[in-house]
Structure formats: C-alpha cells, structure tokens
Scaffold this motif. Sequence first.
Motif, PDB file in Angstrom:
ATOM      1  N   TRP A  21      -2.774  -3.539  -6.474  1.00 14.13           N
ATOM      2  CA  TRP A  21      -3.253  -2.166  -6.622  1.00 14.13           C
ATOM      3  C   TRP A  21      -3.478  -1.577  -5.234  1.00 14.13           C
ATOM      4  O   TRP A  21      -4.540  -1.742  -4.645  1.00 14.13           O
ATOM      5  CB  TRP A  21      -4.551  -2.148  -7.406  1.00 14.13           C
ATOM      6  CG  TRP A  21      -4.952  -0.805  -7.939  1.00 14.13           C
ATOM      7  CD1 TRP A  21      -4.716   0.413  -7.391  1.00 14.13           C
ATOM      8  CD2 TRP A  21      -5.672  -0.571  -9.143  1.00 14.13           C
ATOM      9  NE1 TRP A  21      -5.245   1.400  -8.173  1.00 14.13           N
ATOM     10  CE2 TRP A  21      -5.846   0.825  -9.259  1.00 14.13           C
ATOM     11  CE3 TRP A  21      -6.196  -1.388 -10.124  1.00 14.13           C
ATOM     12  CZ2 TRP A  21      -6.519   1.407 -10.316  1.00 14.13           C
ATOM     13  CZ3 TRP A  21      -6.861  -0.800 -11.173  1.00 14.13           C
ATOM     14  CH2 TRP A  21      -7.018   0.576 -11.274  1.00 14.13           C
ATOM     15  N   PRO A  22      -2.478  -0.883  -4.704  1.00 15.44           N
ATOM     16  CA  PRO A  22      -2.625  -0.283  -3.379  1.00 15.44           C
ATOM     17  C   PRO A  22      -3.825   0.669  -3.327  1.00 15.44           C
ATOM     18  O   PRO A  22      -4.167   1.316  -4.320  1.00 15.44           O
ATOM     19  CB  PRO A  22      -1.316   0.478  -3.179  1.00 15.44           C
ATOM     20  CG  PRO A  22      -0.349  -0.214  -4.079  1.00 15.44           C
ATOM     21  CD  PRO A  22      -1.155  -0.649  -5.266  1.00 15.44           C
ATOM     22  N   GLN A  23      -4.435   0.749  -2.182  1.00 16.62           N
ATOM     23  CA  GLN A  23      -5.671   1.503  -2.009  1.00 16.62           C
ATOM     24  C   GLN A  23      -5.557   2.965  -2.452  1.00 16.62           C
ATOM     25  O   GLN A  23      -6.468   3.500  -3.061  1.00 16.62           O
ATOM     26  CB  GLN A  23      -6.101   1.438  -0.547  1.00 16.62           C
ATOM     27  CG  GLN A  23      -7.526   1.813  -0.333  1.00 16.62           C
ATOM     28  CD  GLN A  23      -7.991   1.450   1.057  1.00 16.62           C
ATOM     29  OE1 GLN A  23      -7.197   1.215   1.958  1.00 16.62           O
ATOM     30  NE2 GLN A  23      -9.288   1.396   1.243  1.00 16.62           N
ATOM     31  N   ASN A  24      -4.452   3.624  -2.170  1.00 11.78           N
ATOM     32  CA  ASN A  24      -4.309   5.045  -2.502  1.00 11.78           C
ATOM     33  C   ASN A  24      -3.634   5.303  -3.846  1.00 11.78           C
ATOM     34  O   ASN A  24      -3.444   6.453  -4.223  1.00 11.78           O
ATOM     35  CB  ASN A  24      -3.531   5.764  -1.399  1.00 11.78           C
ATOM     36  CG  ASN A  24      -4.260   5.713  -0.073  1.00 11.78           C
ATOM     37  OD1 ASN A  24      -5.483   5.689  -0.035  1.00 11.78           O
ATOM     38  ND2 ASN A  24      -3.522   5.672   1.014  1.00 11.78           N
ATOM     39  N   ALA A  25      -3.276   4.252  -4.565  1.00 15.43           N
ATOM     40  CA  ALA A  25      -2.580   4.413  -5.844  1.00 15.43           C
ATOM     41  C   ALA A  25      -3.570   4.694  -6.972  1.00 15.43           C
ATOM     42  O   ALA A  25      -4.704   4.218  -6.960  1.00 15.43           O
ATOM     43  CB  ALA A  25      -1.777   3.161  -6.163  1.00 15.43           C
ATOM     44  N   GLU A  26      -3.122   5.474  -7.949  1.00 13.80           N
ATOM     45  CA  GLU A  26      -3.965   5.789  -9.098  1.00 13.80           C
ATOM     46  C   GLU A  26      -4.055   4.633 -10.083  1.00 13.80           C
ATOM     47  O   GLU A  26      -5.011   4.531 -10.840  1.00 13.80           O
ATOM     48  CB  GLU A  26      -3.439   7.031  -9.814  1.00 13.80           C
ATOM     49  CG  GLU A  26      -3.631   8.300  -9.012  1.00 13.80           C
ATOM     50  CD  GLU A  26      -3.222   9.528  -9.793  1.00 13.80           C
ATOM     51  OE1 GLU A  26      -3.281   9.500 -11.038  1.00 13.80           O
ATOM     52  OE2 GLU A  26      -2.842  10.513  -9.152  1.00 13.80           O
ATOM     53  N   GLU A  27      -3.032   3.802 -10.093  1.00 17.39           N
ATOM     54  CA  GLU A  27      -3.021   2.659 -11.006  1.00 17.39           C
ATOM     55  C   GLU A  27      -2.300   1.482 -10.358  1.00 17.39           C
ATOM     56  O   GLU A  27      -1.584   1.647  -9.379  1.00 17.39           O
ATOM     57  CB  GLU A  27      -2.373   3.031 -12.334  1.00 17.39           C
ATOM     58  CG  GLU A  27      -0.978   3.584 -12.216  1.00 17.39           C
ATOM     59  CD  GLU A  27      -0.463   4.100 -13.547  1.00 17.39           C
ATOM     60  OE1 GLU A  27       0.675   3.734 -13.887  1.00 17.39           O
ATOM     61  OE2 GLU A  27      -1.180   4.842 -14.230  1.00 17.39           O
ATOM     62  N   PRO A  28      -2.483   0.289 -10.917  1.00 14.59           N
ATOM     63  CA  PRO A  28      -1.851  -0.908 -10.340  1.00 14.59           C
ATOM     64  C   PRO A  28      -0.330  -0.855 -10.415  1.00 14.59           C
ATOM     65  O   PRO A  28       0.240  -0.219 -11.301  1.00 14.59           O
ATOM     66  CB  PRO A  28      -2.370  -2.046 -11.218  1.00 14.59           C
ATOM     67  CG  PRO A  28      -3.530  -1.508 -11.952  1.00 14.59           C
ATOM     68  CD  PRO A  28      -3.341  -0.033 -12.052  1.00 14.59           C
ATOM     69  N   LEU A  29       0.305  -1.557  -9.474  1.00 13.44           N
ATOM     70  CA  LEU A  29       1.766  -1.660  -9.471  1.00 13.44           C
ATOM     71  C   LEU A  29       2.247  -2.838 -10.306  1.00 13.44           C
ATOM     72  O   LEU A  29       3.246  -2.744 -10.996  1.00 13.44           O
ATOM     73  CB  LEU A  29       2.285  -1.835  -8.040  1.00 13.44           C
ATOM     74  CG  LEU A  29       2.105  -0.673  -7.085  1.00 13.44           C
ATOM     75  CD1 LEU A  29       2.625  -1.047  -5.705  1.00 13.44           C
ATOM     76  CD2 LEU A  29       2.811   0.559  -7.607  1.00 13.44           C
ATOM     77  N   ASN A  30       1.548  -3.969 -10.203  1.00 11.51           N
ATOM     78  CA  ASN A  30       1.968  -5.192 -10.890  1.00 11.51           C
ATOM     79  C   ASN A  30       0.771  -6.042 -11.273  1.00 11.51           C
ATOM     80  O   ASN A  30      -0.307  -5.917 -10.692  1.00 11.51           O
ATOM     81  CB  ASN A  30       2.877  -6.037  -9.982  1.00 11.51           C
ATOM     82  CG  ASN A  30       4.238  -5.440  -9.817  1.00 11.51           C
ATOM     83  OD1 ASN A  30       4.915  -5.166 -10.791  1.00 11.51           O
ATOM     84  ND2 ASN A  30       4.653  -5.238  -8.578  1.00 11.51           N
ATOM     85  N   TYR A  31       1.004  -6.931 -12.233  1.00  9.09           N
ATOM     86  CA  TYR A  31       0.010  -7.909 -12.666  1.00  9.09           C
ATOM     87  C   TYR A  31       0.685  -9.270 -12.749  1.00  9.09           C
ATOM     88  O   TYR A  31       1.848  -9.355 -13.128  1.00  9.09           O
ATOM     89  CB  TYR A  31      -0.490  -7.599 -14.084  1.00  9.09           C
ATOM     90  CG  TYR A  31      -1.111  -6.258 -14.270  1.00  9.09           C
ATOM     91  CD1 TYR A  31      -2.483  -6.112 -14.192  1.00  9.09           C
ATOM     92  CD2 TYR A  31      -0.336  -5.141 -14.559  1.00  9.09           C
ATOM     93  CE1 TYR A  31      -3.075  -4.879 -14.396  1.00  9.09           C
ATOM     94  CE2 TYR A  31      -0.914  -3.905 -14.763  1.00  9.09           C
ATOM     95  CZ  TYR A  31      -2.285  -3.782 -14.679  1.00  9.09           C
ATOM     96  OH  TYR A  31      -2.863  -2.561 -14.881  1.00  9.09           O
ATOM     97  N   TRP A  32      -0.042 -10.321 -12.411  1.00 12.84           N
ATOM     98  CA  TRP A  32       0.470 -11.679 -12.557  1.00 12.84           C
ATOM     99  C   TRP A  32      -0.649 -12.580 -13.042  1.00 12.84           C
ATOM    100  O   TRP A  32      -1.814 -12.353 -12.727  1.00 12.84           O
ATOM    101  CB  TRP A  32       0.951 -12.253 -11.221  1.00 12.84           C
ATOM    102  CG  TRP A  32       2.076 -11.527 -10.579  1.00 12.84           C
ATOM    103  CD1 TRP A  32       3.405 -11.716 -10.814  1.00 12.84           C
ATOM    104  CD2 TRP A  32       2.001 -10.518  -9.577  1.00 12.84           C
ATOM    105  NE1 TRP A  32       4.151 -10.883 -10.017  1.00 12.84           N
ATOM    106  CE2 TRP A  32       3.307 -10.128  -9.246  1.00 12.84           C
ATOM    107  CE3 TRP A  32       0.945  -9.895  -8.914  1.00 12.84           C
ATOM    108  CZ2 TRP A  32       3.598  -9.171  -8.295  1.00 12.84           C
ATOM    109  CZ3 TRP A  32       1.233  -8.930  -7.978  1.00 12.84           C
ATOM    110  CH2 TRP A  32       2.542  -8.580  -7.675  1.00 12.84           C
ATOM    111  N   LEU A  33      -0.290 -13.622 -13.775  1.00 12.98           N
ATOM    112  CA  LEU A  33      -1.230 -14.691 -14.097  1.00 12.98           C
ATOM    113  C   LEU A  33      -0.871 -15.874 -13.222  1.00 12.98           C
ATOM    114  O   LEU A  33       0.297 -16.201 -13.056  1.00 12.98           O
ATOM    115  CB  LEU A  33      -1.126 -15.099 -15.570  1.00 12.98           C
ATOM    116  CG  LEU A  33      -1.766 -14.156 -16.559  1.00 12.98           C
ATOM    117  CD1 LEU A  33      -1.504 -14.638 -17.986  1.00 12.98           C
ATOM    118  CD2 LEU A  33      -3.256 -14.021 -16.318  1.00 12.98           C
ATOM    119  N   SER A  34      -1.886 -16.502 -12.670  1.00 15.28           N
ATOM    120  CA  SER A  34      -1.655 -17.645 -11.798  1.00 15.28           C
ATOM    121  C   SER A  34      -2.514 -18.815 -12.249  1.00 15.28           C
ATOM    122  O   SER A  34      -3.685 -18.638 -12.575  1.00 15.28           O
ATOM    123  CB  SER A  34      -2.000 -17.285 -10.354  1.00 15.28           C
ATOM    124  OG  SER A  34      -1.908 -18.434  -9.534  1.00 15.28           O
ATOM    125  N   GLY A  35      -1.934 -19.991 -12.227  1.00 19.58           N
ATOM    126  CA  GLY A  35      -2.654 -21.202 -12.581  1.00 19.58           C
ATOM    127  C   GLY A  35      -3.078 -22.011 -11.365  1.00 19.58           C
ATOM    128  O   GLY A  35      -3.437 -23.176 -11.495  1.00 19.58           O
TER     129      GLY A  35
END
Length: 69
Positions: A21-35
């Motif tokens: 989620w870039p600082q100036n963006a209104e919403e996140p760009l990507n999501y990931w799940l990590s183990g």
Amino acid sequence: MAPKNHLSAELREEQWLVIEWPQNAEEPLNYWLSGLCASSTRKQLIKSAKIRWRIEQGYQELKQEFKLK
C-alpha cells in the motif's frame, strides 16, 4: 472448490498478510499470504512475496503462450 480441511478443527500454521500500500495511494496495490516464521524481517516478507508474484506471472504468460487454461 473449497479445500477439504475447511471444516477441520485442527489449527493451521500461522500466516502473515502482506499488503503493498504505497503512502499516497487510496487503496492497496497487492495482497499476499506468507507462511514465513514470525522472526522473519519485513524485508524477507516483501522479497518472498515479490518473488512468488514474478513466478506466478511467468507461469500465466507461459499458459497463454501455449494456449492452456
């Protein structure tokens, strides 16, 4: 199709939700799940997520190139 263990009472391995989620963006760009383990650094989480994304992109491109689903 949901995985068979969705009704299981067994505990699952802990996972981290990584959000780009870039600082100036209104919403996140990507999501990931990590183990990765809890002692992993933020840098390790991000590197792991980005590498996986690149691999998945390459896989999708190959599937399209060979006209697979």
